[in-house]
Design an enzyme around this catalytic site. Structure first.
Site, PDB file in Angstrom:
ATOM      1  N   LYS A  29      -6.653   3.356  -3.250  1.00 57.57           N
ATOM      2  CA  LYS A  29      -7.304   3.432  -1.980  1.00 57.57           C
ATOM      3  C   LYS A  29      -7.453   4.858  -1.567  1.00 57.57           C
ATOM      4  O   LYS A  29      -6.765   5.753  -1.727  1.00 57.57           O
ATOM      5  CB  LYS A  29      -5.964   2.699  -1.101  1.00 57.57           C
ATOM      6  CG  LYS A  29      -6.418   2.586   0.311  1.00 57.57           C
ATOM      7  CD  LYS A  29      -5.218   1.901   0.958  1.00 57.57           C
ATOM      8  CE  LYS A  29      -5.150   1.894   2.377  1.00 57.57           C
ATOM      9  NZ  LYS A  29      -4.170   1.146   3.327  1.00 57.57           N
ATOM     10  N   ASP A  43       0.945  -1.092   0.101  1.00 56.21           N
ATOM     11  CA  ASP A  43       0.173  -0.116   0.113  1.00 56.21           C
ATOM     12  C   ASP A  43       0.931   1.269   0.099  1.00 56.21           C
ATOM     13  O   ASP A  43       1.613   1.487   0.976  1.00 56.21           O
ATOM     14  CB  ASP A  43      -1.026   0.094   1.139  1.00 56.21           C
ATOM     15  CG  ASP A  43      -2.137  -1.056   1.466  1.00 56.21           C
ATOM     16  OD1 ASP A  43      -1.994  -2.014   0.488  1.00 56.21           O
ATOM     17  OD2 ASP A  43      -2.926  -1.079   1.857  1.00 56.21           O
ATOM     18  N   LYS A  53     -10.359   0.497  -2.415  1.00 53.14           N
ATOM     19  CA  LYS A  53     -10.125   0.196  -1.051  1.00 53.14           C
ATOM     20  C   LYS A  53     -10.520   1.365  -0.248  1.00 53.14           C
ATOM     21  O   LYS A  53      -9.699   2.256  -0.261  1.00 53.14           O
ATOM     22  CB  LYS A  53      -8.872  -0.558  -0.714  1.00 53.14           C
ATOM     23  CG  LYS A  53      -8.603  -0.698   0.797  1.00 53.14           C
ATOM     24  CD  LYS A  53      -7.071  -1.556   1.191  1.00 53.14           C
ATOM     25  CE  LYS A  53      -6.822  -1.292   2.408  1.00 53.14           C
ATOM     26  NZ  LYS A  53      -5.558  -1.798   2.893  1.00 53.14           N
TER      27      LYS A  53
END
Lengths: 337, 803
Positions: free
Chosen positions: A237, A174, A273
């Site tokens: 995300k 991430d 996400k």
């Protein structure tokens, strides 16, 4: 109901890379994908309000949806005081997210319900990998990287951070984007950076955190989403969970529309996400129906949808407990994570 | 403890499919309420249920299952009379209460609704089939906000609305397809200002009856709100009851037209809110995804009663259609009482109407896209998108019914305006563009009552809602909603002035021939006055003149005998002058009116002499000229303060309340006060940006024509047109003219009745005096705010903001 899907052929880019990862060779004219974009803030706010009020699931449907939500969770701990013991506990909870007897009651015990991944800081990746191996499961370990959460470190160290995390066994990375590039409109530079992240990840999946709370406008959110996808992210995300504004519906709607546009343009499905601030089972249901409404059922699988959360799981377990037993659980009825 | 099992056999399956399940909202309380009435609903009059015997009853059915929920009585004339009687009795007390007391009562009613909101929303959703989410989250809260907003208005009434008084008993006619909220929009302002109400609700609609019961159970003032359930055909009966001062009707355009004709000459006010079609204008500079949500808000979310005309800029046509169809695929149609559906059912009539339209459109070559499979025998109708409908096909002209969207392309913003303004409808529209300049240009130039920029279907009690053209010119909400139920203090109450034997076909049809009228005196015969059309005096088409006599019966002069062709020319000239005049700033208009006033001042002695020949004392004549001069100046100044910005609770950003010109305004001046009345009517009309066609006093038209000599040199050509001749004939021509946007008539009883009847053609707003004289020399009647209100129309322009 059938959804017509229109795929426009993209001629000015070449496809490299395997499975879900897309790498556009030439950016050039593709900046037109973001130059004309219009996002109307008040209209998106209204849609965000509506989408929460217009869908609801009850009874068995609610239980099934909640169990599904469990399989989307990136069970996360990102604290300064994380040690191997609480990471181990987290990993065990990831493997056994819902009490076995509750699953049996729902006839779901053989569905192998685990969370989608465990998400930790780079320094804790080894602990997590070891703990999951000990638990005997292949839940992926995700690591944040690139100077999380602010991203204000040198590019060189940010790239090195990715490589080290991958070496330690993280299969999902991430990364946070460099917000200053967005705020100053340097889209090509942003594209280049994310491309380098992509390369550094190697086989690992790249989830790009846009930190939408710090991008200034929804139009910037759309543009950053599009650039991140063009540069080869597997997921986009919303936020790190460390900004003042985290995963909100308006931001999500804009990102999902970008994902859909990208799909219509290239035929590639990119994952989404949301992270930060998703705490209750009710929130989780709202997020599921948001994905269902904006992108459709094909996005409702762990390969394309994750929820970054830490306390959400216990509330879901509490609701499942109530659904199965008809009673509200006491604190000690459910194992801690 | 071990988990006791309440197993869910289907959970496994749902886990894989992730489908939506039923999310039923219990309607037990609605059924329990119907049980309290023994499943037999009557009328609610004077705070009590009224269930007269020997009446027909109609079943009230669940539109989805067809299950009989209750039976509802059909009213007869005597029930209507009883309700009006109750409202009249209640009026005496209610209208004289201090505003603060009425405010208190309205607030109590809002609280009452709050206490029983679940009952209200389940009952409404159960019976109408609309999605419960829409009733629960929007209609019920809005009903309470309406009461609260109007309570505040009642509180400040004595101060803010001094000089106005409540009209009296208001009759309200609501058609079956409208929700109880439409009724609340009209009841609240009426009650707030001190009127009492009789509502004719369609049979088998219990929610309004429940509301009346809730109001009745507050104890005090039982007769202020009365409900009669019966067919719309009882409308004329309600209107003809003595004491009813105004009828407000909302429903279909043709029904409104018929009602307008039926009620002509009955001496009551009629306000119409017609049609339900809306318009959405999507430019290439729009956030297309959000605009698609706007389409959903407009038609496919059980919010409005009508369909949507969708104009899409050609360059984004494909993109929009793709997104629209994808979005349609996710809409859920189902039982209204389910918490997760977008659209419920609206009953067989609405479904058949939609079906017919679709079949007709298909036969004319249109493409039809429907999402989902809805069996033809089910009570539901799927969201439907129609495109490629040839603009000239008959189908494209008729109103689009629920839940249909008719999409057509346009090339430029200019063309979009031409298409949007080229329909007889003038209800609501939204403009989608991220370019501020373009959005404002379109918002201002659309001839609609409400325009939303980058939003659709927003409502707020503080914002006036209404329309123009054939959508009817009645307003509810905001300040405009209050004036609908007020009249200037001292206005005489309704007097039945109906002439049963007035023949609409022949009224004013023939012009009596004009013959030489006695010897001409003086050294040289005076040349006849021409018609003042297009900025110059012209000979009339009929090439004949009519003699004008002075008060001694001597010949005063000749004026032109105008006819239908001259009216046509005058209206054309007025239309040509309109864009230029509308484009002037209020300040520039005021300056020109001031110049005209100065010219009148210079002409004072000549005008006074003309008036004197008609038997007016010289002193009085001079005063009339002076007062006329003052009126011109006063209106020029007043029109500067026009419109304002409204604050809306839930909206970030302003709503502009614009006051716009009506267009071409025809004015038939009274015979009395030949100069003063002419100027008093002309001045507000011009000051508000209208162009005018006037018919001056019949007995003494010469002063008006004298004024025209100054108009010719000072004002743009075509702005003011004066046509002399037979008043009945000219009135007929003007009233039947489809391109005259409004008509003021001051003349005979028969003339007033004819004007009301004929206005049904293009549903132009009319103002008639019903043969009653008016004190033009008094400021209240000659220059009161009523003239300003009637001389312009309102438009609400919503400007949400945010980035």
């Amino acid at each position: 109901m059938g959804v017509p899907i229109f795929i426009t052929a993209v001629t000015n880019c070449c496809w490299i890379g395997a499975d879900n990862c897309v790498i556009l060779g030439i950016l050039g004219t593709d900046l037109s994908w973001i130059s004309k974009v219009q996002v109307n803030h008040p209209a998106v706010l209204r849609r965000a309000q509506q989408v929460q009020a217009r869908r609801t699931v009850k009874k068995e449907w609610q239980a099934a949806w909640l169990l599904k939500a469990v399989t989307f969770i990136d069970l996360t701990t990102l604290s300064g005081d994380d040690t191997s013991s609480n990471v181990q506990r987290l990993c065990y909870k990831a493997k056994y997210p819902i009490r076995e007897d509750l699953l049996k009651a729902l006839n779901m015990h053989d569905k192998d319900i685990t969370t989608a991944a465990v998400c930790v800081y780079p320094a804790r990746v080894c602990d997590a990998v070891r703990a999951l191996k000990a638990a005997g499961c292949n839940i992926p370990v995700a690591s944040v990287a690139t100077g999380f959460p602010a991203g204000q470190t040198h590019l060189k160290t940010r790239l090195e951070e990715i490589r080290l995390a991958v070496e330690d066994g993280a299969t999902e990375i991430d990364v946070v984007i460099n917000r200053s590039l967005v705020l100053t409109g340097q889209w090509e530079a942003l594209y280049d950076e994310i491309r380098q992240f992509r390369k550094a990840c190697g086989e690992a999946h790249l989830k790009t955190i846009l930190a939408t709370g710090e991008l200034g406008s929804l139009t910037n959110v759309y543009k950053a989403s599009m650039i991140a996808m063009m540069a080869g992210s597997d997921f986009i995300k919303t936020s790190t969970g460390k900004e003042t504004v985290n995963a909100t519906f308006p931001v999500a709607i804009v990102m999902l529309r970008a994902i859909r546009d990208f799909f219509w343009k290239t035929g590639n499905k990119i994952g989404f996400k949301p992270a930060g601030g998703i705490r209750s089972a009710k929130d989780a249901l709202a997020w599921l129906s948001l994905i269902k409404e904006e992108l459709g059922d094909e996005w409702l699988k762990p390969e394309l949808f994750r929820i970054g959360a830490s306390t959400l799981l216990s509330d879901i377990e509490r609701q499942i407990y109530h659904h199965v037993t008809g009673r509200y659980a006491a604190y000690h009825d459910l194992p801690m994570s | 403890m071990a988990a006791a099992t309440r197993t869910a056999p289907r959970a496994r399956e749902i886990f894989t499919t992730l489908e939506y399940g039923p999310a039923p909202e219990s309607h037990a309380c609605a059924l329990a309420w119907l049980d309290t009435q023994d499943r037999h609903l009557g009328h609610y009059v004077n705070g009590k249920w009224l269930k007269p015997e020997r009446r027909n009853s109609v079943p009230c059915q669940d539109p989805i299952t067809g299950e009989n929920l209750a039976s509802c009585l059909q009213a007869q004339a005597e029930d209507v009379a009883a309700a009006v009687e109750a409202a009249r009795t209640a009026l005496e007390n209610w209208s004289t209460l201090p505003g603060a007391r009425r405010a208190q009562h309205l607030t109590r009613l809002a609280k009452m609704i709050q206490k029983h909101q679940r009952l209200l929303w389940t009952l409404e959703s159960l019976v109408t089939g609309r999605a419960v989410r829409e009733v629960r989250d929007r209609d019920v809260p809005l009903a309470q906000q309406l009461l609260q907003y109007h309570a505040v208005q009642a509180h400040t009434q004595e101060e803010a609305l001094a000089g106005w008084e409540p009209m009296g008993v208001i009759g309200l006619i609501v058609p079956p397809t409208f929700s109880f909220l439409e009724m609340m929009w009209r009841i609240c302002p009426a009650l707030a200002v001190g009127c009492t109400v009789v509502v004719l609700v369609p049979p088998a609609s219990p929610a309004p009856l429940l509301l009346a019961q809730l109001a009745g159970e507050l104890g005090s003032f039982p007769g202020i709100l009365n409900m009669i359930s019966g067919p719309t055909s009882l409308g004329p009966v309600l209107a003809s009851q003595p004491g009813v001062q105004k009828v407000a009707f909302c429903g279909a355009v043709e029904e409104g037209r018929t009602l307008r004709r039926t009620l002509a000459g009955q001496g009551l006010e009629l306000s119409l809110a017609l049609g339900a079609e809306s318009l959405l204008l999507l430019t290439e500079a729009a956030d297309v995804d959000s605009a698609v949500e706007g389409v959903v808000d407009a038609t496919w979310s059980d919010r409005s009663q009508g369909g949507l005309r969708l104009l899409i800029q050609e360059s984004v046509w494909d993109e929009t259609m793709t997104r629209l169809q994808a979005r349609m695929g996710r809409l859920r149609v189902g039982r209204g009482l389910d918490g997760a559906v977008d659209m419920g059912a609206r009953g067989a009539a609405a479904r058949d109407l939609a079906q017919r339209y679709v079949h007709e459109a298909q036969s004319q070559g249109a493409q039809v896209f429907q999402a989902g499979d809805v069996p033809s025998d089910s009570p539901f109708y799927p969201p439907t998108l129609i495109s490629d409908l040839p603009p000239a096909s008959p189908c494209a002209q008729t109103e689009v019914p629920w839940p249909l969207v008719v999409a057509s392309p346009f090339r430029t913003a200019k063309e979009a305006l031409a298409v949007a303004n080229g329909t007889p409808r003038g209800g609501s529209a939204s403009v989608w563009s991220e370019r501020l300049g373009q959005a404002l240009e379109l918002g201002y130039r659309l001839r609609m009552g409400i325009v939303w920029i980058n939003a659709h279907g927003l409502r707020d009690p503080a914002v006036p809602t209404g329309g123009c053209k054939e959508s009817g010119s009645s307003w509810h909400g905001g300040p405009d909603g209050l004036y609908e139920y007020l009249r200037p203090s001292g206005t005489p109450a309704r007097q039945p002035s109906l002439s049963e034997n007035l023949n609409y076909d022949t009224f004013g049809l023939a012009v009596p021939s004009t013959l030489p009228a006695g010897p001409e005196t003086g050294p040289s015969s005076a040349p006849p006055y021409g018609l003042f059309v297009g900025g110059r005096f012209q000979a009339p088409g009929a090439r004949s003149s009519r003699p004008i006599q002075d008060s001694h019966g001597n010949l005063h002069g000749y004026v032109a005998e105008g006819g239908a062709k001259d009216i046509r020319g005058a209206v054309e000239a007025a239309h040509q002058a309109a864009p230029g005049w509308v484009g002037q700033s209020p300040g520039a208009r005021a300056a020109l009116l001031g110049a005209l006033a100065a010219a009148l001042e210079r002409r004072e002695s000549a005008l006074a002499a003309r008036l004197e020949r008609h038997g007016v004392e010289l002193k009085v004549a001079k005063a009339e000229v002076e007062l006329s001069v003052r009126r011109l100046r006063a209106w020029g100044a007043r029109a500067q303060a026009q419109g304002h910005t409204l604050q809306v609770a839930e909206l970030r950003g302003p709503v502009l309340r614009l006051r716009e010109p009506l267009g071409v305004l025809a004015i038939v001046c009274p015979d009395e006060w030949p100069l003063l009345a002419f100027v008093s009517l002309l001045a507000p009309a011009l000051a508000h940006g209208n162009t005018v066609v006037l018919v001056p006093s019949g007995t003494c038209p010469i002063p008006a024509l004298e004024v025209c000599q100054d108009v010719a040199t000072l004002l743009p050509a075509g702005l003011v047109n004066v046509v002399t001749g037979d008043r009945d004939h000219l009135t007929r021509c003007l009233a039947l003219h489809q391109d005259v946007q409004a008509l003021w008539y001051f003349g005979s009883v028969q003339g007033s009745q004819f004007v009301e009847w004929a206005s049904a053609g293009n549903l132009k707003p009319v103002w008639v005096n019903r043969g009653l004289p008016r004190a033009w020399d008094q400021d209240a009647e000659g220059a009161g705010p009523e003239l300003g209100l009637r001389a312009a129309q309102t438009k609400a322009l919503w400007l949400p903001m945010g980035d």
